[in-house]
Scaffold this active site. Structure first.
Site, mmCIF file in Angstrom:
data_model
loop_
_atom_site.group_PDB
_atom_site.id
_atom_site.type_symbol
_atom_site.label_atom_id
_atom_site.label_comp_id
_atom_site.label_asym_id
_atom_site.label_seq_id
_atom_site.Cartn_x
_atom_site.Cartn_y
_atom_site.Cartn_z
ATOM 1 N N ASP A 7 0.881 -1.162 0.000
ATOM 2 C CA ASP A 7 0.000 0.000 0.000
ATOM 3 C C ASP A 7 0.921 1.214 0.000
ATOM 4 O O ASP A 7 1.438 1.606 1.038
ATOM 5 C CB ASP A 7 -0.901 -0.013 1.237
ATOM 6 C CG ASP A 7 -1.839 1.179 1.289
ATOM 7 O OD1 ASP A 7 -2.259 1.659 0.213
ATOM 8 O OD2 ASP A 7 -2.166 1.631 2.402
ATOM 9 N N GLU A 66 -1.574 -1.514 -4.981
ATOM 10 C CA GLU A 66 -2.810 -0.792 -5.268
ATOM 11 C C GLU A 66 -2.599 0.170 -6.425
ATOM 12 O O GLU A 66 -1.560 0.828 -6.513
ATOM 13 C CB GLU A 66 -3.265 -0.019 -4.029
ATOM 14 C CG GLU A 66 -4.613 0.642 -4.192
ATOM 15 C CD GLU A 66 -5.124 1.266 -2.913
ATOM 16 O OE1 GLU A 66 -6.338 1.482 -2.827
ATOM 17 O OE2 GLU A 66 -4.317 1.545 -1.992
ATOM 18 N N ASP A 138 -2.562 0.854 7.398
ATOM 19 C CA ASP A 138 -1.779 0.713 6.167
ATOM 20 C C ASP A 138 -1.289 -0.724 5.972
ATOM 21 O O ASP A 138 -1.252 -1.227 4.851
ATOM 22 C CB ASP A 138 -0.592 1.689 6.159
ATOM 23 C CG ASP A 138 -1.065 3.132 6.091
ATOM 24 O OD1 ASP A 138 -1.643 3.508 5.058
ATOM 25 O OD2 ASP A 138 -0.860 3.873 7.078
#
Length: 181
Positions: A7, A66, A138
């Site tokens: 992430d 992502e 996160d």
């Protein structure tokens, strides 16, 4: 086989490592790379070094990240894109195949709805992986990215654009829906 999920961020980059050698994924590691520099070039160097170290320690076979999403602040989106690009280059330089997933796709794969909030993602990551405690947001997002990639490898989730259930598309399956034959 280990999957490293990332992430990306220019201040905090979440990571999650899962093992998908068995029918059900298992937790290996997660956390955050905390970026200490003020200069953008040094921030990106720290992202690269942190991910490079994770790859050296865990030896993942695949890398998932992502996709960029639209942000209200163009400067923030640009910095996020640069951190993301740095992570992708690091994975590519280590010979890892890179897979990308959109935020809605990740939420859909892990929670069953593309509109889930961060707490729902954390809860489902904790449940799916059987964790004793809830990972930091996160790190949970990075684990969700790795889980999404594991789902995609097994054909449990659609890849590509997410358009809901229109056109007769069925609901994406989740780990709890998977029953090996």
């Amino acid at each position: 086989m280990l999957i490293l999920g990332i992430d990306p961020g220019s201040r905090l980059t979440g990571y999650g490592v899962i093992d998908v050698s068995d029918v059900k994924p298992t937790y290996v590691a997660s956390g955050c790379i905390r970026i200490q520099a003020d200069d953008l070039a040094q921030k990106l160097a720290q992202v690269y070094a942190g991910i490079s170290e994770l790859i050296a320690v865990h030896r993942p076979g695949e890398f998932a990240i992502e996709q960029v999403f639209m942000a209200n602040n163009a400067d923030s989106a640009l910095k996020l894109g640069q951190a993301r690009g740095t992570a992708i280059v690091c994975a590519a330089n280590h010979g890892l195949p890179v897979s990308e997933y959109g935020p809605r796709q990740i939420k859909q794969a892990v929670t069953g709805t593309g509109n889930a909030d961060k707490h729902q993602v954390q809860h489902m990551v904790t449940a799916i992986l059987g964790l004793d405690g809830t990972p930091q947001a996160d790190a949970a997002d990075a684990l969700a990215i790795a889980l999404t990639h594991a789902h995609a490898r097994l054909g449990l989730v659609r890849t590509g654009s997410y358009g809901g259930r229109r056109g007769g598309q069925g609901k994406a399956k989740r780990w709890r829906d998977f029953r090996p034959s």
